[in-house]
Motif scaffolding. Structure first.
Motif: not given
Length: 352
Positions: A228-233, A263-275
């Motif tokens: 979807l092109g939104n892995w870094a946003t 842009a400053a790499f202060d935060i990142h979108p995240s994904g689940p480590l399922y559990g």
């Protein structure tokens, strides 16, 4: 890619669950050979603290070649008489590489042995310091890599563009093939564990299987974000991970401040480590993760029944100090990645 039932598990390509994952910067056209020799893949652990200089533990910096982490633990135990459970390390390192890694050994009221007695072609002790605490898993700041890709065949301009993109926005934080075991053995084992309800006797083996299962599901969510092109946003409802931390917050609506922090790499979108626990996302992000994970019912149920702890992982990794050069017919790469990120995830964005 759908989840297998036990009745048709032979149809699922566990042997290779990484090569089909989408690339963030388009399908690479370059080719080359990585790990033709041990010295073509060099890794140096970066600890977050300096040794205390006193305490009940000894911190050893070890350089190993052609050995995995457990091989070194066994050698240290035999040489020092310290039980393996009293030997700590921050992360697992590959056998097919030259790696510099730290280990802690509990030595209470004992005279330290002459660590040079361990030196061989496969292993050398570089430093030894007293320390107050056992080295725990994940207690790393970063890993520094130096790679040599031999027989390189590709367009230097294309490599330069991909390198520049990773410097600007990072790389997809996929789990590499190493996580899944030789020919997917950890995934085969996890499915057998889930369908039978029986854990392996070795606690460490069960942990590796559960980790592989969680990694598989994480990669599926990240793959969809890459498509979807939104892995870094950020998208509405994303759980944003603070850089270098296990903390984060829900982004209800992305705005200019969120974009600036990304842009400053202060935060990142995240994904689940399922559990066994909530996904933490909301709205659009929760709907996306729920849709992707719906295709993997056995794996979700297995992880829940195993009481694996739910957690989050950044969808992208910052690539620090990324440099490259062509050296005759070889491509040299050097860079630093956060703990838990895979150098092979970077290489797959450059090489077919």
């Amino acid at each position: 890619m759908n989840s297998p039932d036990a009745s048709h598990s032979d149809e699922f390509p566990y042997d290779d669950v990484v090569s089909a994952l989408p690339h963030a910067f388009g399908e690479p056209g370059a080719r080359g050979v990585l790990r033709a020799r041990f010295e073509d893949f060099v890794v140096d652990e970066q600890l977050p603290v300096e040794p205390d200089g006193s305490g009940e533990h000894v911190l050893l910096q070890v350089r190993k070649t052609g050995l995995n982490t457990q091989d070194v633990v066994q050698r240290l135990s035999r040489f020092s008489g310290v039980r393996q459970r009293d030997i700590g390390f921050a992360g697992q390192k590959d056998r097919n590489a030259v790696t510099t890694q730290w280990f802690s050994l509990l030595l209470i009221n004992q005279v330290e042995p002459d660590w040079s007695g361990l030196d061989s072609d496969a292993m050398q002790v570089l430093q030894a310091h007293r320390h107050g605490r056992k080295l725990k898993r994940g207690a790393l700041r970063a890993n520094r890599f130096q790679l040599m890709v031999r027989d390189f065949d590709g367009d230097p301009e294309d490599i330069a563009e991909r390198i520049d993109a990773m410097r600007r926005i990072g790389m997809p934080n996929y789990f590499g093939a190493q996580r899944f075991g030789r020919r997917g053995s950890n995934l085969y084992g996890a499915l057998r564990m889930f369908t039978s309800g029986k854990r392996p006797r070795q606690r460490n083996r069960a942990g590796m299987m559960l980790s592989a299962a969680r990694s598989l599901l994480f990669n599926q969510v990240l793959a969809e974000r890459v498509r979807l092109g939104n892995w870094a946003t950020a998208i509405a409802g994303d759980y944003m991970a603070l850089d270098g931390s296990r903390s984060g917050f829900v982004c209800e609506s992305p705005d200019a401040e969120i974009a600036q922090r990304l842009a400053a790499f202060d935060i990142h979108p995240s994904g689940p480590l399922y559990g066994d626990g909530p996904l933490k996302t909301q709205g659009e992000a929760l709907a996306l993760e729920t849709r992707v994970l719906a295709d993997w019912p056995e794996w979700r149920t297995g992880l829940e029944n195993a009481r694996a702890s739910a957690d989050r992982r950044a969808l992208r990794a910052r690539v620090a100090d990324l440099e490259w050069a062509l050296d005759g017919g070889s491509l040299r790469l050097s860079f630093e990645l956060p703990r838990g990120s895979f150098a092979t995830a970077l290489v797959r964005e450059l090489l077919a």
